[in-house]
Design an enzyme around this catalytic site. Structure first.
Site, PDB file in Angstrom:
ATOM      1  N   ARG A 121      94.732  92.150  -9.312  1.00 44.06           N
ATOM      2  CA  ARG A 121      94.051  92.563  -8.274  1.00 44.06           C
ATOM      3  C   ARG A 121      92.887  91.696  -7.774  1.00 44.06           C
ATOM      4  NH1 ARG A 121      94.534  97.525 -11.113  1.00 44.06           N
ATOM      5  NH2 ARG A 121      96.360  98.734 -10.058  1.00 44.06           N
ATOM      6  N   LYS A 143      92.128  82.172   4.320  1.00 40.97           N
ATOM      7  CA  LYS A 143      93.585  82.620   4.862  1.00 40.97           C
ATOM      8  C   LYS A 143      94.471  82.268   3.736  1.00 40.97           C
ATOM      9  CE  LYS A 143      93.767  83.274   9.588  1.00 40.97           C
ATOM     10  NZ  LYS A 143      94.406  82.938  10.861  1.00 40.97           N
ATOM     11  N   GLU A 185      95.015  68.133  13.430  1.00 42.01           N
ATOM     12  CA  GLU A 185      94.145  69.187  13.128  1.00 42.01           C
ATOM     13  C   GLU A 185      92.704  68.644  13.927  1.00 42.01           C
ATOM     14  OE1 GLU A 185      94.680  72.143  12.815  1.00 42.01           O
ATOM     15  OE2 GLU A 185      96.397  72.446  11.476  1.00 42.01           O
ATOM     16  N   LYS A 227      84.646  75.355  11.552  1.00 44.36           N
ATOM     17  CA  LYS A 227      85.182  76.394  10.987  1.00 44.36           C
ATOM     18  C   LYS A 227      84.579  77.436  10.185  1.00 44.36           C
ATOM     19  CE  LYS A 227      89.805  77.773   9.125  1.00 44.36           C
ATOM     20  NZ  LYS A 227      90.970  77.358   8.630  1.00 44.36           N
ATOM     21  N   GLU A 237      89.381  87.838  11.655  1.00 43.63           N
ATOM     22  CA  GLU A 237      90.254  87.691  13.086  1.00 43.63           C
ATOM     23  C   GLU A 237      90.203  89.015  13.690  1.00 43.63           C
ATOM     24  OE1 GLU A 237      93.228  84.251  12.949  1.00 43.63           O
ATOM     25  OE2 GLU A 237      94.318  85.618  13.981  1.00 43.63           O
ATOM     26  N   ARG A 242      87.939  84.047  15.841  1.00 42.60           N
ATOM     27  CA  ARG A 242      88.897  83.088  15.206  1.00 42.60           C
ATOM     28  C   ARG A 242      90.056  82.689  15.628  1.00 42.60           C
ATOM     29  NH1 ARG A 242      89.230  83.302   8.361  1.00 42.60           N
ATOM     30  NH2 ARG A 242      90.497  81.730   8.146  1.00 42.60           N
ATOM     31  N   ASN A 246      93.737  78.949  16.442  1.00 46.17           N
ATOM     32  CA  ASN A 246      95.084  78.959  16.415  1.00 46.17           C
ATOM     33  C   ASN A 246      95.667  78.244  17.468  1.00 46.17           C
ATOM     34  OD1 ASN A 246      95.452  80.574  14.190  1.00 46.17           O
ATOM     35  ND2 ASN A 246      95.082  82.548  15.419  1.00 46.17           N
ATOM     36  N   HIS A 249      99.044  76.728  17.785  1.00 44.96           N
ATOM     37  CA  HIS A 249      99.790  77.315  16.759  1.00 44.96           C
ATOM     38  C   HIS A 249     101.015  78.153  16.748  1.00 44.96           C
ATOM     39  CE1 HIS A 249      96.940  75.141  14.559  1.00 44.96           C
ATOM     40  NE2 HIS A 249      97.392  75.239  13.267  1.00 44.96           N
ATOM     41  N   HIS A 253     104.145  77.054  14.882  1.00 49.72           N
ATOM     42  CA  HIS A 253     105.028  77.892  13.828  1.00 49.72           C
ATOM     43  C   HIS A 253     106.562  77.966  14.071  1.00 49.72           C
ATOM     44  CE1 HIS A 253     100.714  79.808  12.037  1.00 49.72           C
ATOM     45  NE2 HIS A 253     101.137  78.406  11.791  1.00 49.72           N
ATOM     46  N   HIS A 265     103.842  70.673   9.091  1.00 53.20           N
ATOM     47  CA  HIS A 265     103.172  71.339   9.578  1.00 53.20           C
ATOM     48  C   HIS A 265     102.389  70.800  10.831  1.00 53.20           C
ATOM     49  CE1 HIS A 265     100.675  74.776  10.724  1.00 53.20           C
ATOM     50  NE2 HIS A 265      99.493  74.034  10.420  1.00 53.20           N
TER      51      HIS A 265
HETATM   52  N1  LIG Z   1      95.474  79.151   5.169  1.00 51.60           N
HETATM   53  C1  LIG Z   1      95.103  78.301   6.311  1.00 51.60           C
HETATM   54  O1  LIG Z   1      93.952  78.601   7.064  1.00 51.60           O
HETATM   55  C2  LIG Z   1      95.858  77.127   6.840  1.00 51.60           C
HETATM   56  C3  LIG Z   1      95.518  76.326   7.999  1.00 51.60           C
HETATM   57  C4  LIG Z   1      96.373  75.417   8.487  1.00 51.60           C
HETATM   58  C5  LIG Z   1      97.685  75.038   7.820  1.00 51.60           C
HETATM   59  N2  LIG Z   1      97.781  76.018   6.525  1.00 51.60           N
HETATM   60  C6  LIG Z   1      99.108  75.796   5.864  1.00 51.60           C
HETATM   61  O2  LIG Z   1      99.177  74.455   5.367  1.00 51.60           O
HETATM   62  C7  LIG Z   1     100.369  73.841   5.047  1.00 51.60           C
HETATM   63  C8  LIG Z   1     100.303  72.395   5.423  1.00 51.60           C
HETATM   64  O3  LIG Z   1      99.372  71.677   4.480  1.00 51.60           O
HETATM   65  P1  LIG Z   1      99.401  70.365   4.581  1.00 51.60           P
HETATM   66  O4  LIG Z   1      99.659  69.424   5.588  1.00 51.60           O
HETATM   67  O5  LIG Z   1      98.130  69.788   3.793  1.00 51.60           O
HETATM   68  O6  LIG Z   1     100.689  69.945   3.660  1.00 51.60           O
HETATM   69  P2  LIG Z   1     101.396  69.999   2.186  1.00 51.60           P
HETATM   70  O7  LIG Z   1     100.762  70.682   1.368  1.00 51.60           O
HETATM   71  O8  LIG Z   1     102.660  70.249   2.360  1.00 51.60           O
HETATM   72  O9  LIG Z   1     101.135  68.356   1.698  1.00 51.60           O
HETATM   73  C9  LIG Z   1     101.812  67.269   2.522  1.00 51.60           C
HETATM   74  C10 LIG Z   1     102.285  66.486   1.429  1.00 51.60           C
HETATM   75  O10 LIG Z   1     101.476  65.638   1.108  1.00 51.60           O
HETATM   76  C11 LIG Z   1     101.596  65.363  -0.281  1.00 51.60           C
HETATM   77  N3  LIG Z   1     100.275  65.213  -1.121  1.00 51.60           N
HETATM   78  C12 LIG Z   1      99.324  66.226  -0.740  1.00 51.60           C
HETATM   79  N4  LIG Z   1      98.037  65.418  -1.198  1.00 51.60           N
HETATM   80  C13 LIG Z   1      98.387  64.375  -1.630  1.00 51.60           C
HETATM   81  C14 LIG Z   1      97.372  62.978  -1.945  1.00 51.60           C
HETATM   82  N5  LIG Z   1      96.237  63.065  -2.138  1.00 51.60           N
HETATM   83  N6  LIG Z   1      98.172  61.801  -2.192  1.00 51.60           N
HETATM   84  C15 LIG Z   1      99.595  61.794  -2.091  1.00 51.60           C
HETATM   85  N7  LIG Z   1     100.445  62.658  -1.485  1.00 51.60           N
HETATM   86  C16 LIG Z   1      99.890  63.860  -1.404  1.00 51.60           C
HETATM   87  C17 LIG Z   1     102.229  66.548  -0.671  1.00 51.60           C
HETATM   88  O11 LIG Z   1     102.826  66.569  -2.147  1.00 51.60           O
HETATM   89  C18 LIG Z   1     103.152  67.006   0.449  1.00 51.60           C
HETATM   90  O12 LIG Z   1     104.390  66.105   0.248  1.00 51.60           O
HETATM   91  C19 LIG Z   1     101.302  74.588   5.863  1.00 51.60           C
HETATM   92  O13 LIG Z   1     102.181  75.615   5.188  1.00 51.60           O
HETATM   93  C20 LIG Z   1     100.221  75.542   6.845  1.00 51.60           C
HETATM   94  O14 LIG Z   1     100.977  76.798   7.162  1.00 51.60           O
HETATM   95  C21 LIG Z   1      97.197  76.893   6.151  1.00 51.60           C
END
Ligand SMILES: NC(=O)c1ccc[n+]([C@@H]2O[C@H](COP(=O)([O-])OP(=O)(O)OC[C@H]3O[C@@H](n4cnc5c(N)ncnc54)[C@H](O)[C@@H]3O)[C@@H](O)[C@H]2O)c1
Length: 366
Positions: A121, A143, A185, A227, A237, A242, A246, A249, A253, A265
């Site tokens: 929980r 999130k 971003e 943010k 949101e 908030r 998006n 987005h 998505h 992404h």
């Molecule tokens: N929670 C939220 O508010 C929110 C907001 C935006 C995006 N997201 C989510 O985030 C995700 C995308 O995240 P991302 O772009 O960070 O991608 P990711 O987590 O897929 O990482 C991208 C790639 O980089 C590699 N990597 C990560 N750090 C590294 C480093 N320091 N050195 C070498 N390689 C490294 C990883 O292994 C992976 O292959 C999506 O699933 C998206 O939906 C969430």
């Protein structure tokens, strides 16, 4: 080491940021009096690049510690992977006094955050974002989520961490295409803030896609502060504020799903922002001059995104089942001008389809 406080309704917590501060992780856990039974969810790529630093942290833990390494990709941001995390927590005897630490990009943070919010929980979590995208965006704001049945982030929670530690040294090993994702971003934030930040990003991108060290740190700080300010006013949101985060987005998505997660992404966000600019123009919300000006920023990245083909109608159908849609009506976040964003805008289907085609055509490789 610098600090920004996120004062959300459910909880206040610090974001520590700086260069080389991962070394301080143990000190910060002790200072914040957090649990010391530690379950680390780490992206296996990050672990392979930063083994010495992570192992040295592990050896400093005087109680229980377990390392869970996984292949971070969208397919694995899944219920099956989540079950595996739960199994590992249970098999290794972790209880209510667990502290989960996620070390990785947005995928790692999202799934580890969801596990933390539901296991027993809710147990404590710290995020250590290692991609630019996670540093400027996904690690902040609580999130969490996983993908399910071809729908992005459809299952999730709001769950704030104990703290976030942003160490820019992790960026040294980040591949260039991942840097571009974070840049997407950052461009989004420059559209949201307008003003000086937009000017700085524009000036810098006119020379190169790389941000110099000073601007990189300034961008991380600006995005976190922006943010944090939004999350403080509208954590879940519910007031609409908030939703501005998006921008781009709803398209992004759906593009990710239509492309079977072959686009990153962050790349999809760049495409999605481009489509939203076109839709803003078609609805008469933005003027032609600003459309061209903002498009030119996004199009700097076009050689780094290899788009072979796309089906606009399929993207449109996927958008209709997005969690932000209501009664099959897609709600868009659109832009009047930088700093002036509209939410919950509806649009006729033909304009949406044209915007997808106009936006994505720029990125097609022949
Ligand atoms: N929670 C939220 O508010 C929110 C907001 C935006 C995006 N997201 C989510 O985030 C995700 C995308 O995240 P991302 O772009 O960070 O991608 P990711 O987590 O897929 O990482 C991208 C790639 O980089 C590699 N990597 C990560 N750090 C590294 C480093 N320091 N050195 C070498 N390689 C490294 C990883 O292994 C992976 O292959 C999506 O699933 C998206 O939906 C969430």
């Amino acid at each position: 080491m610098k600090k920004i406080d996120v004062v959300a309704t459910s909880k206040s917590y610090p974001v520590y940021y700086g260069k080389g501060i991962f070394l301080k992780l143990k000190f910060l856990i002790d200072k914040n009096r957090l649990n010391r039974k530690i379950f680390i969810v780490v992206d296996e790529n990050v672990y392979s690049h930063h083994t010495t630093r992570i192992d040295s942290f592990i050896s400093s833990i005087d109680l229980k510690v377990c390392l869970y390494s996984f292949n971070a990709n969208e397919i694995n941001k899944s219920a099956a992977q989540l079950n595996d995390i739960y199994s590992s927590l249970i098999e290794n005897g972790f209880g209510m006094d667990t502290l989960i630490i996620s070390i990785g990009g947005g995928i790692t943070g999202d799934i580890a955050g969801f596990a933390a919010s539901t296991y027993n929980r809710g147990v404590q979590i710290i995020h250590v974002p290692t991609t630019l995208l996670a540093m400027v965006d996904s690690s902040i704001g609580g999130k969490t989520g996983i993908n399910f049945d071809s729908t992005k982030n459809i299952i999730g929670t709001f769950y704030q961490p104990e703290f976030i530690l942003v160490d820019t040294d992790f960026l040294k090993t980040l591949p260039e295409e991942e840097f571009i994702c974070g840049l997407g971003e950052i461009i989004k934030y420059s559209f949201l803030t307008g003003g000086d930040f937009l000017k700085k990003i524009k000036r810098s991108l006119s020379k190169s896609l790389k941000l110099d060290t000073k601007l990189l740190l300034n961008s991380i700080e600006t995005c976190i502060k922006f943010k944090a300010g939004i999350v403080e006013k509208d954590e879940r949101e519910t007031h609409g504020l908030r939703k501005i985060l998006n921008l781009g987005h709803t398209f992004a998505h759906a593009i990710e799903v239509e492309r079977g997660y072959t686009l990153k992404h962050g790349q999809a966000v760049i495409l999605g922002l481009t489509c939203s600019l076109y839709l803003s123009r078609k609805l008469g919300i933005i003027n032609e001059k600003l459309l061209r000006e903002y498009l030119s920023l996004l199009l700097k990245t076009k050689d780094r995104i290899n788009l072979n083909f796309f089906y606009a109608m399929k993207i449109y159908e996927i958008m209709k089942r997005d969690k932000k849609s209501v009664n099959d009506k897609i709600k868009f976040v659109l832009i009047v001008e930088a700093g002036n964003i509209l939410v919950d805008v509806e649009a006729p289907a033909h304009m949406v389809l044209e915007s997808i085609n106009n936006g994505m055509d720029h990125f097609l490789v022949n």
